[in-house]
Design an enzyme around this catalytic site. Structure first.
Site, PDB file in Angstrom:
ATOM      1  N   ARG A 147      33.887  43.691  37.934  1.00  0.00           N
ATOM      2  CA  ARG A 147      34.959  43.521  38.922  1.00  0.00           C
ATOM      3  C   ARG A 147      35.735  42.246  38.631  1.00  0.00           C
ATOM      4  O   ARG A 147      35.293  41.372  37.889  1.00  0.00           O
ATOM      5  CB  ARG A 147      34.388  43.451  40.340  1.00  0.00           C
ATOM      6  N   THR A 207      29.928  35.626  43.864  1.00  0.00           N
ATOM      7  CA  THR A 207      29.697  35.845  45.284  1.00  0.00           C
ATOM      8  C   THR A 207      28.241  36.200  45.534  1.00  0.00           C
ATOM      9  O   THR A 207      27.479  36.452  44.600  1.00  0.00           O
ATOM     10  CB  THR A 207      30.626  36.933  45.861  1.00  0.00           C
ATOM     11  N   ALA A 251      34.797  38.915  51.281  1.00  0.00           N
ATOM     12  CA  ALA A 251      35.150  38.785  49.867  1.00  0.00           C
ATOM     13  C   ALA A 251      35.552  40.144  49.324  1.00  0.00           C
ATOM     14  O   ALA A 251      35.098  41.183  49.806  1.00  0.00           O
ATOM     15  CB  ALA A 251      33.963  38.226  49.087  1.00  0.00           C
ATOM     16  N   CYS A 283      33.336  32.557  45.548  1.00  0.00           N
ATOM     17  CA  CYS A 283      34.593  33.007  44.939  1.00  0.00           C
ATOM     18  C   CYS A 283      35.263  31.893  44.133  1.00  0.00           C
ATOM     19  O   CYS A 283      36.470  31.944  43.869  1.00  0.00           O
ATOM     20  CB  CYS A 283      35.547  33.548  46.005  1.00  0.00           C
TER      21      CYS A 283
END
Length: 226
Positions: free
Chosen positions: A85, A90, A157, A188
């Protein structure tokens, strides 16, 4: 006009990250293969899950944003994965609602930017049901609380992957999440902003199943209304 595509919601309960990551790949790869063959997928999916403790690092994650060594993660039973991703680092864990929509954006006439905006909007509308005002910050994906007062704290997030307009990964909304876990990372990649949860903002433990139901209803309604 409502889209005729069927979105199947799969509630996975509490699961380890790798198990659900593999499931995402299976569904996503099948959808991408259908698109490559010139076929339109007839079904889309919304996976809902709580994860056992895990830290994930996106494609552009900096190792410096992971603040604890592997030995401590092993000792505490915290998994760690480098994934495909977007975004940085995170944390996922119990009390956090994680949603993985596996969609064909082309069927909804959506681009990636519009899709991210739709995911954010679904969370903003969900937390508004509990009296929490959420918003966006330019250049920082996800949903934030306190952004108008200059004391931004991330409550959700967001990071996605898209290929041939098919999506995987998604968002993580802190409902009753233990926020102390975020001390293991720079969430993040930010060092000047905090994190919060629906529990923190309301001062009470929320009915997780209720939040899950409200969120999924809002998200699917927004998708099918396109």
């Amino acid at each position: 006009m409502q889209n005729a595509m069927c979105i199947e919601t799969i509630d996975l309960g509490l699961r380890p990250y790798k198990e659900v990551w593999d499931l995402q790949h299976t569904i996503f790869n099948k959808m991408v293969a259908q698109k490559r063959q010139g076929n339109k997928p007839q079904k889309e999916y919304l996976l809902l899950v709580e994860h056992t403790p895990v830290i994930t690092l996106g494609k552009h994650a900096k190792k410096s944003n992971l603040l604890i060594p592997a030995s401590i993660m092993d000792r505490e039973g915290i998994d760690c994965f480098h994934i495909e991703r977007g975004g940085d680092v995170t944390y996922h864990g119990p009390g956090q609602l994680v949603a993985y929509p596996i969609l064909d954006l082309e069927s909804h006439r959506l681009g990636v930017k519009g899709y991210v905006n739709l995911l954010e909007e679904s969370v903003i509308r969900t937390i508004a049901q509990y009296g929490i005002t959420g918003g966006r910050i330019e250049g920082a994906s996800g949903v934030w609380v306190g952004e108008k007062a200059g004391c931004e704290k991330k409550i959700c997030a967001l990071g996605v992957k898209c290929s041939r307009f098919c999506t995987m990964h998604g968002l993580a909304l802190n409902v009753n999440t233990d926020l102390s876990a975020f001390s293991m990372i720079n969430p993040c990649g930010f060092t000047d902003k905090g994190v919060t949860s629906m529990k923190t903002e309301t001062g009470r433990i929320l009915d997780f199943e209720e939040v899950k139901g409200i969120f999924s209803e809002i998200l699917i309604r927004l998708i099918l209304s396109l």
